[in-house]
Design a protein around this motif. Structure first.
Motif: not given
Length: 360
Positions: A112-116, A137-144
């Protein structure tokens, strides 16, 4: 004019205060495709809900331990902002989190990301989030999921900040570091792509003192532009490391070399009785480190404390398995070099022989 009319003329909206909810909602629609591109087993990579879902059973785990990490990109963002190049800082954000997860043997599952920002620039935000999706995608993680916060008065126009949150898992009996790290074990180093995301306040100060602009040719890479070369993204070691763990079964410990360098990061994964002896002659620093050392008159000890100096990940293995582990990394395109060994700890947890091979 009536009181009602006067009140209407002085009424305020959230947009008048500098926060545009409609623009934020449109951004969510624009980035849904980026999130969907990161979908993996166990994930629901759709955006718009109050929370993201992940199914550990569907991901194939039987007795999992969850591992969490969060981080940012630091003042490397200021170079991206000043250079107007936002394509890769999202990769940095993911890398700084997931490279911490794999140190404990964890497979990154979701992010999960946080952009301020002070004022939302949808084009910049989408570019940054596209980079985050690339890193996932490089890490194999889902951006949920994530959050975009428009906070006028907190940030100047054009400025923004990033934070990331990654969750991974490992089977309980596969967690690292193992308890058999001992004197005689070999220390391998995985080569970095440059400073990664550490030391950029010092880098920016050196650039300023040299009177350089980020649009100038890079002194250490004449065919490159300074801003673009300094924005080379952090290497994501996840897939090569996980493959080496699974194929060799020989990796005992890992250390992500971030702020604090070898001195502060290696002891975090060693037992109290073990120390690390690093042969600096074997460490391969990229030209950027030679330039930083010379241009900033940065002493070797300060270089080692501030930068990764060419090694982004430390790998501890049994001496008899070192060649097999090096070969496993080579098969994935990673360059692993023998840079030291585990020794009985005396005074310092990390000791050095030789010197960094800095040119100039």
């Amino acid at each position: 004019m009536s009181n009602t009319e006067d009140g209407a003329s002085n009424s305020l909206t959230y947009k008048d205060a500098g926060v545009d909810i409609d623009a934020a909602n449109l951004l969510v629609e624009r980035i849904k495709a980026h999130a969907k591109s990161t979908s993996r087993s166990g994930s629901d990579a759709s955006l718009g809900g109050f929370g993201g879902l992940f199914d550990l059973k569907a991901a194939g785990y039987t007795d999992p331990v969850l591992i969490a990490a969060n981080d940012g990109v630091g003042t490397k963002l200021k170079i991206a902002i000043d250079a107007g190049q936002h394509e890769t800082v999202g990769i940095d954000l993911v890398a700084m989190c997931v490279n911490d997860l794999i140190v404990q043997g964890g497979e990154p599952l979701f992010f999960l990301d946080y952009l301020a920002c002070g004022k939302l620039d949808s084009d910049v935000a989408e570019t940054v989030i596209a980079g985050i999706a690339d890193g996932c995608r490089q890490a194999g993680a889902a951006l949920i999921g994530g959050e975009t916060a428009e906070m006028p008065g907190m940030y100047a126009d054009g400025d923004y900040d990033l934070a990331g949150f990654a969750v991974g898992a490992a089977e309980r009996d596969k967690l690292l570091p193992r308890d058999d790290v001992a004197a005689g074990d070999v220390i391998l180093g995985l080569v970095s792509s440059g400073p990664h995301s550490n030391g950029y306040s010092l880098i920016r100060r050196i650039v300023e003192r040299q009177g350089l602009a980020f649009s100038d040719p890079a002194p250490f890479a004449p065919d490159g532009v300074l801003g673009a070369t300094l924005l080379t993204p952090t290497r994501i070691y996840v897939q090569p490391v996980l493959r080496a763990i699974r194929e060799t079964g020989a990796i005992k410990a890992l250390a992500h070399i971030t702020g604090g360098g070898f001195v502060e990061n290696i002891p975090r994964v060693l037992p109290d009785v073990a120390g690390a002896r690093i042969d600096l002659d074997a460490v391969p620093p990229q030209p950027v480190f030679s330039w930083l050392s010379k241009a900033g008159r940065v002493a070797e000890a300060e270089m080692l404390k501030t930068f990764n100096c060419g090694i982004g990940m430390i790998v501890v293995v049994d001496k008899s398995a070192a060649d097999a582990v090096v070969a496993a990394f080579q098969d994935t395109g990673e360059h692993a070099v023998h840079i030291g060994e585990i020794v009985p700890r005396e005074d310092a947890a990390v000791t050095f022989t030789g010197h960094l091979q800095l040119e100039g």
